[in-house]
Design an enzyme around this catalytic site. Structure first.
Site, PDB file in Angstrom:
ATOM      1  N   HIS A 135       0.838  -1.208   0.000  1.00 28.11           N
ATOM      2  CA  HIS A 135       0.000   0.000   0.000  1.00 28.11           C
ATOM      3  C   HIS A 135       0.873   1.259   0.000  1.00 28.11           C
ATOM      4  CE1 HIS A 135      -2.918   3.069   0.929  1.00 28.11           C
ATOM      5  NE2 HIS A 135      -2.130   3.450   1.911  1.00 28.11           N
ATOM      6  N   HIS A 140       1.527   5.034  -2.635  1.00 35.72           N
ATOM      7  CA  HIS A 140       1.836   6.435  -2.338  1.00 35.72           C
ATOM      8  C   HIS A 140       3.091   6.987  -3.012  1.00 35.72           C
ATOM      9  CE1 HIS A 140      -1.104   7.438   0.803  1.00 35.72           C
ATOM     10  NE2 HIS A 140      -0.942   6.216   1.304  1.00 35.72           N
ATOM     11  N   GLU A 181      -5.576   9.563  -0.346  1.00 31.17           N
ATOM     12  CA  GLU A 181      -5.962   8.142  -0.305  1.00 31.17           C
ATOM     13  C   GLU A 181      -6.977   7.757  -1.382  1.00 31.17           C
ATOM     14  OE1 GLU A 181      -4.466   5.860   1.331  1.00 31.17           O
ATOM     15  OE2 GLU A 181      -3.417   6.960   2.898  1.00 31.17           O
ATOM     16  N   SER A 200      -3.820   0.732  -4.585  1.00 34.75           N
ATOM     17  CA  SER A 200      -3.265  -0.502  -4.025  1.00 34.75           C
ATOM     18  C   SER A 200      -4.355  -1.557  -3.831  1.00 34.75           C
ATOM     19  CB  SER A 200      -2.528  -0.207  -2.714  1.00 34.75           C
ATOM     20  OG  SER A 200      -3.386   0.426  -1.785  1.00 34.75           O
TER      21      SER A 200
END
Ligand code: PHE
Ligand code: FE
Length: 293
Positions: A135, A140, A181, A200
């Site tokens: 993730h 990111h 996010e 993700s």
């Protein structure tokens, strides 16, 4: 990854102290990974890189290319940091899991992105409680190679320290949630994803751009700060930016006045709400959520 509550007030680790950030970071010690762990990365990477093609925004895909990620191995944070530092001054630092809000903000303010260094188990490919290296890194890190997004993340960190003084970390955390996010971006070739929580997750990557179920609403800072979000399942609403320049421009000004307004008017929206004044790009059927009720 649905249950990832990013630095929210409910964070069981509390707010902490900004200057304590060094206590929370550690050496990634890349040699510790077993071949089984690298295999989990390889499986996730192979599956997800197919799915994000044509769905992730161009800036993200450019970042993936720039980072020269090895699809067969968990990334080495030091090596990625060399590339990132040269591009935007960011680096990736290893943390155990979620850390308190203030050291988290301080790290971002210093252009250090805290990434979990553990990887999910082979039987948890689709669902984990805490953000792991897949993730954090796959989701990111690529966008940190984009200069405008890189500036936004630093500004967010500095803004977090300020929000603490105003007692509005919860509101600011919603901005993180609905942009960093779960953000969508309208590009020339269609609706694309830039949010790491989506990128993700194989299921949500398709859902976020293709499903008729969720609302897609034009970016609106105050509205986002007044909107609750779900941590247990796909989002019921996504907020859409036109460009990273827009995102940066609309969040650059001092939030102090906005915070006072928000505290005074106390409006709260539920995740599925359409509010007066929303620019509704697609009104969701909410069929997905209703089918689960
Ligand atoms: N401009 C915000 C403030 O004054 C800081 C911020 C910038 C927050 C970018 C989020 C994103 O508090
Ligand atoms: Fe995240």
């Amino acid at each position: 990854m649905k249950a990832e509550v990013v630095q929210e007030t409910g964070n069981p680790t509390g707010h902490g102290r900004p200057e304590d950030w060094p206590k929370y970071i550690k050496d990634q010690d890349w040699s510790k990974y077993t071949s089984e762990e690298h295999d989990v990365w390889k499986t996730l990477f192979a599956r997800q890189s197919k799915i994000v093609k044509g769905r992730a925004c161009q800036e993200y895909l450019d970042g993936v290319a720039a980072l020269e990620m090895d699809q067969n191995q968990i990334p080495n944070f030091n090596e990625a940091s060399k590339i990132l530092k040269a591009k935007t001054g960011w680096e990736v630092v290893a943390v155990e899991g979620l850390i308190p809000d203030l050291p988290f903000f301080q790290l971002l303010a210093e252009r250090k992105f805290p990434a979990g260094d553990f990887i999910r188990k082979p039987d948890q490919l689709d669902y984990i409680q805490e953000p792991d290296v897949f993730h954090d890194f796959f989701g990111h890190v690529p966008l940190l190679a984009n200069p405008v997004f890189a500036d936004y993340m630093e500004a967010y960190g500095k803004g977090g320290l300020k929000a603490c003084q105003h007692g509005t970390i919860t509101n600011l955390a919603r901005l993180y949630w609905y942009t960093v996010e779960f953000g969508l971006i309208k590009q020339d070739d269609g609706m694309r994803i830039y949010g790491a929580g989506i990128l993700s997750s194989p299921g949500e990557t398709k859902f976020a751009v293709e499903s008729d179920s969720p609302n897609r609403i034009g970016f609106d800072l105050k509205r986002i700060m007044q909107t609750n979000y779900r941590v247990d399942d796909f989002q019921q609403s996504y907020f859409v930016i036109d460009s990273f320049d827009q995102l940066f421009k609309e969040t650059y000004a001092d939030f102090s006045k906005l915070y006072e307004e928000i505290k005074a008017d106390k409006t709260e929206y539920a995740p599925e709400d359409i509010a007066e004044g929303d620019t509704v790009l697609t009104r969701g059927s909410q069929e997905y959520t209703q089918s689960k009720a």
